[in-house]
Structures are given as C-alpha cells and as structure tokens.
Design a protein around this motif. Structure first.
Motif, PDB file in Angstrom:
ATOM      1  N   GLY A 103       0.833  -1.187   0.000  1.00  0.00           N
ATOM      2  CA  GLY A 103       0.000   0.000   0.000  1.00  0.00           C
ATOM      3  C   GLY A 103       0.872   1.243   0.000  1.00  0.00           C
ATOM      4  O   GLY A 103       2.080   1.171   0.237  1.00  0.00           O
ATOM      5  N   ALA A 138      -2.981  -6.100  -3.187  1.00  0.00           N
ATOM      6  CA  ALA A 138      -3.338  -4.753  -2.752  1.00  0.00           C
ATOM      7  C   ALA A 138      -4.826  -4.577  -2.993  1.00  0.00           C
ATOM      8  O   ALA A 138      -5.393  -5.222  -3.882  1.00  0.00           O
ATOM      9  CB  ALA A 138      -2.555  -3.702  -3.530  1.00  0.00           C
ATOM     10  N   CYS A 140      -8.050  -1.504  -3.219  1.00  0.00           N
ATOM     11  CA  CYS A 140      -8.397  -0.086  -3.286  1.00  0.00           C
ATOM     12  C   CYS A 140      -9.912   0.031  -3.381  1.00  0.00           C
ATOM     13  O   CYS A 140     -10.601  -0.941  -3.700  1.00  0.00           O
ATOM     14  CB  CYS A 140      -7.692   0.608  -4.447  1.00  0.00           C
TER      15      CYS A 140
END
Length: 187
Positions: A103, A138, A140
């Motif tokens: 991140g 990751a 988002c």
C-alpha cells in the motif's frame, strides 16, 4: 530495478525516490499528508490527529527494530530534494504461503508525478527478489481510479470485487482486489 541500501537502517533506492525506515524527526512531514482529508479519503485511517501520527511513528519505529521483521512501512523521500512526500508499505501476511500486501499514500502536492508507480514497483521487486514472496496483493476502493491505474501499471491484475469488505467512516465499503504473482518463487 532497485538498489538496496543499508545506511541508517533499511532503504530501497529508485530512480527518483528513496524508500527508507521512518525516523522520529519525520513526524511533521508525515502529519502534513496524514492529516489531509483528501489524502485519506480512501484509506481505512485518518485524517490523523497529531497524536494519531505519533502513535503511527512509534509503531513503525518498533517494527523496524524487530528481529523477524515482517512489515516494511517506509518513508518515501525525493532523492533530489530530500523531502519526505509519502509512505509506502509491504507487509508479509504469510511466510508459509509466501504472501504479502502493499500500500502507499502520498502528499497531495506530488500526485500525478508517477511516485506511487515508482514506489509500488520498488516494493514488488523487493518482495519478490529479496523476501521470496510468490503473491503480493493490494486493495483499493472502486471509486479510487488513480490507485487502480497505478496497481495495473506496476503489473498487478484485478482479481475481483470484495463486497462489504471494510467498515469505513460509518459504512460498509467494497474493495477491489489486485495481485501480482512471481511465477518463479516457491516452486
């Protein structure tokens, strides 16, 4: 490629950026972006109070001293100016399964300069080449188009939408999951 350096602690050197361990004197620089409502709009934390920033720094300083370090929360510094402009992190989530998560967050003044892309690439290379990870993921928020674009630029693939994944600022939010696989690791 990246160059690992061990000057006053851990660091990774890119073309324009240096990712290094935080130091206590970084507090004001970190607080400058961590307290910004726009910067933290899609994060699971913030905007930070001064005490939140101090707690964060105490935690990452302790992590850096850990004998079996599994978290690399790093200050992102412009090599030319020496200015701290963000934070980038790689966390080993499973040593057994060779998995990690990355991140990043950057000061609004340096958005759209390719810094997140450079930092993300450095973290992926470090995770694959030095830590021997096979998979780095990751997430988002779906509406964070800029973050998704960076993750795709660094070679991560979208693997799907995680519905009601995080409870953020009083409401359940979806996340989009990205991952990169090192096909040569863990054979």
């Amino acid at each position: 490629m990246f160059e690992a350096c061990e000057r006053d602690g851990f660091c990774l050197m890119g073309e324009r950026l240096l990712l290094r361990d935080f130091v206590a004197s970084d507090e004001l620089s970190v607080h400058a972006f961590a307290s910004d409502r726009e910067v933290t709009r899609y994060t699971g934390w913030g905007p930070n109070s001064a005490e939140d920033t101090r707690v964060f720094l105490r935690g990452v300083l302790a992590q850096a001293r850990s004998a079996e370090r599994s978290e690399f929360n790093l200050a992102v510094v412009e090599r030319d100016s020496g200015r701290l402009v963000g934070s980038a992190a790689l966390r080993v989530t499973s040593r057994e399964h060779a998995r990690g998560e990355l991140g990043y967050v950057f000061h609004r003044e340096v958005w759209s300069r390719g810094y997140a892309t450079e930092a993300g690439r450095l973290l992926l290379l470090f995770g694959f080449e030095r830590l021997g990870l096979r998979r780095i993921a990751a997430t988002c928020r779906p509406e964070n188009v800029a973050c998704a674009r960076v993750l795709e630029k660094i070679g991560m693939r979208c693997e799907g939408r995680l519905r009601s994944h995080v409870f953020l600022r009083g409401t359940w939010r979806d996340s989009v999951l990205y991952a990169a696989i090192n096909e040569t690791a863990g054979s």
